[in-house]
Enzyme design. Structure first.
Site, mmCIF file in Angstrom:
data_model
loop_
_atom_site.group_PDB
_atom_site.id
_atom_site.type_symbol
_atom_site.label_atom_id
_atom_site.label_comp_id
_atom_site.label_asym_id
_atom_site.label_seq_id
_atom_site.Cartn_x
_atom_site.Cartn_y
_atom_site.Cartn_z
ATOM 1 N N SER A 132 38.084 44.192 37.424
ATOM 2 C CA SER A 132 36.765 44.776 37.965
ATOM 3 C C SER A 132 36.827 44.258 39.249
ATOM 4 O O SER A 132 36.115 44.402 40.301
ATOM 5 C CB SER A 132 35.375 44.381 36.896
ATOM 6 O OG SER A 132 35.670 44.964 35.766
ATOM 7 N N TRP A 173 48.243 45.834 33.555
ATOM 8 C CA TRP A 173 47.626 47.268 33.269
ATOM 9 C C TRP A 173 48.275 48.345 34.099
ATOM 10 O O TRP A 173 47.281 48.995 34.647
ATOM 11 C CB TRP A 173 46.340 47.181 32.989
ATOM 12 C CG TRP A 173 45.624 45.771 32.442
ATOM 13 C CD1 TRP A 173 44.887 45.182 33.190
ATOM 14 C CD2 TRP A 173 45.812 45.310 31.114
ATOM 15 N NE1 TRP A 173 44.337 43.844 32.311
ATOM 16 C CE2 TRP A 173 45.102 44.065 30.941
ATOM 17 C CE3 TRP A 173 46.759 45.848 30.014
ATOM 18 C CZ2 TRP A 173 45.072 43.454 29.783
ATOM 19 C CZ3 TRP A 173 46.542 44.944 28.864
ATOM 20 C CH2 TRP A 173 45.886 43.674 28.953
ATOM 21 N N GLU A 229 39.923 52.405 36.721
ATOM 22 C CA GLU A 229 39.462 52.738 37.931
ATOM 23 C C GLU A 229 37.668 52.470 38.110
ATOM 24 O O GLU A 229 36.967 52.862 38.725
ATOM 25 C CB GLU A 229 39.380 54.110 38.355
ATOM 26 C CG GLU A 229 41.033 54.627 38.663
ATOM 27 C CD GLU A 229 41.378 55.833 39.230
ATOM 28 O OE1 GLU A 229 40.490 56.321 39.738
ATOM 29 O OE2 GLU A 229 42.265 56.210 38.719
ATOM 30 N N GLY A 230 37.475 51.171 37.632
ATOM 31 C CA GLY A 230 36.181 50.477 37.615
ATOM 32 C C GLY A 230 35.405 50.955 36.332
ATOM 33 O O GLY A 230 35.011 51.966 36.005
ATOM 34 N N ALA A 238 49.217 49.785 42.045
ATOM 35 C CA ALA A 238 49.211 48.538 41.273
ATOM 36 C C ALA A 238 48.336 47.490 42.105
ATOM 37 O O ALA A 238 48.552 46.841 42.944
ATOM 38 C CB ALA A 238 50.599 47.686 41.185
#
Ligand SMILES: Cc1cc2nc3c(=O)[nH]c(=O)nc-3n(C[C@H](O)[C@H](O)[C@H](O)COP(=O)(O)OP(=O)(O)OC[C@H]3O[C@@H](n4cnc5c(N)ncnc54)[C@H](O)[C@@H]3O)c2cc1C
Length: 393
Positions: free
Chosen positions: A140, A164, A369-370, A132
């Site tokens: 971001s 999320w 993950e970006g 988390a």
């Protein structure tokens, strides 16, 4: 469009390249066989929380998670597993990848006690993990994390929230990045291990485009003992980055699995669908669409392989290559799945059909993950400054 002679979830011609070793090729074959034999268990059906835990247990029983407790670091193996599982089902890839994501910080930064406490269960699939980092106003931009960890006489108290979070609601343990100091930005972030039953921790489920265990996590005066600290105080940002740098390429591998499944299904459909006295596949524009898919699959597979190979060699550019692989493979997979839906026509839009599910499932990979824009920023920042000078002279 698997170009192998025998059935495989992989392109065996790419597996044959020297970027892989024999044990990877054997692993790929075992993964394909196991996924075929467990197709029903791994299907994206049923209630996603229960299905996710059931799949996790099956993965643990089969030994696919064993590497999380003392196994070698092998990014190529991790990527191959995600590719095979994503080819088979979204929930299978989700269960595998989030467990690996959650266990990796404990493997890399945990004390012996923390490793002994969590890793055997995570590797057996009897414990479920979550990682988390994101918050509603810090996705971001990890530097914007606000979840507060205040030091007390006995340990720490968490106040705030995470957003999320994959496996929220079914995880037994959360690796949480919180703020222990004023900053600036990424300074003052620290990692903690938080058991799900800790008083003050509560989950707000969030229904997603592709159903899975998912939600926001609220920490309300959530008291943790000193031993909950993972790594060193102030070391939370490097932990998050080390984990994400390694895992981005695996998102590319999963994207490849989804895309290859879509392309294979579309090819089977186009070869059998009668059209204008022949087959759909005979039409020049349709053949062009398949040629485009082939090129994208090849390029994505090669970029994922390069990135995983470089990571396994301890190469200095692995983080840059990981971003390249994620960016290209996820963007290409989105286009391939869309083309495959187009080839199916209306049949590709039927609720809960394979194509309709792939269309929903592929979308999140360009964000988690970006997002792609963050990968572009990482890649641009890694451009060798000398290149401009050489080009200009
Ligand atoms: C399926 C799924 C699973 C997830 N699982 C986890 C999890 O387990 N743990 C966890 O911590 N998080 C998880 N996340 C959260 C995920 O990491 C974030 O959604 C992601 O980092 C983006 O953050 P955000 O959603 O807040 O978007 P924002 O940061 O608000 O960005 C929104 C958009 O703005 C643009 N943008 C943002 N920054 C830039 C920039 N610098 N330059 C140019 N454009 C920019 C991009 O288009 C981006 O998509 C998950 C998300 C999804 C969808």
């Amino acid at each position: 469009m698997t170009t192998a002679t025998s059935h495989s979830n992989f392109d065996t011609h790419i597996l044959a390249l020297p970027l892989y070793e024999d044990h990877h090729r054997e692993l790929a074959q075992r993964l394909t066989t196991w996924c075929d034999e467990h197709r029903e268990t791994l299907a994206d059906s049923g209630q996603p929380e229960a299905a996710g835990l059931h799949i996790l247990r099956a993965l643990g029983d089969a030994g696919w998670l064993a590497f999380l407790d003392g196994g070698p670091d092998d990014c190529r193996a991790l990527c191959l597993a995600r590719e095979a599982l994503a080819y088979t089902g979204d929930l299978a890839d989700y269960a595998f990848s989030i467990q690996a994501l959650a266990a990796t910080p404990i493997r890399l930064f945990g004390t012996d006690d923390q490793r002994r406490r969590y890793l055997p269960g995570l590797a057996a699939g009897t414990l479920c993990g979550a990682f988390a980092v994101s918050e509603k106003t810090a996705g971001s931009d990890v530097a914007a994390i606000r979840l507060e960890a205040r030091e007390t006489d006995g340990g720490w108290v968490l106040n705030g929230g995470k957003a999320w979070i994959a496996n929220a609601g079914i995880a037994d343990v959360y690796t949480v990045i919180a703020r222990t100091g004023p900053g600036p930005g990424t300074f003052g972030l620290t990692a903690f291990l938080v058991p799900a039953g800790t008083p003050g921790l509560r989950v707000e489920p969030v229904p997603m485009i592709a159903p899975r265990a998912f939600g926001h996590v609220v920490f309300d005066d959530c008291a943790l003992p000193r031993e909950a600290l993972l790594g060193r105080r102030g070391g939370g940002f490097p932990i998050a980055m080390e984990v994400l740098d390694r895992f981005r390429m695996t998102v590319g591998a999963a994207a490849l699995g989804f895309a290859r499944r879509a392309a294979d299904a579309a090819l089977a459909r186009a070869r059998e669908r009668p059209m204008l006295g022949g087959k759909l596949f005979d039409l020049p524009t349709v053949r062009t669409a398949f040629a485009d898919m082939e090129v994208k699959l090849d390029a994505a597979a090669l970029l994922v392989a390069r990135s995983a190979w470089e990571t396994d060699q301890g190469g200095p550019r692995y983080a840059r290559h990981s971003s390249v692989a994620k960016l290209y493979a996820t963007e290409a997979a989105q286009q391939i799945v869309d083309s495959a839906v187009q080839i199916f026509g209306a049949a590709g839009l039927v609720h809960d059909s394979l194509m309709e599910r792939l269309y929903r499932q592929i979308r999140s990979l360009r964000i988690y993950e970006g997002p792609s824009e963050i990968q572009q920023a990482i890649i641009a920042a890694a451009i060798d400054p000398d290149r401009t000078h050489r080009g200009a002279s």
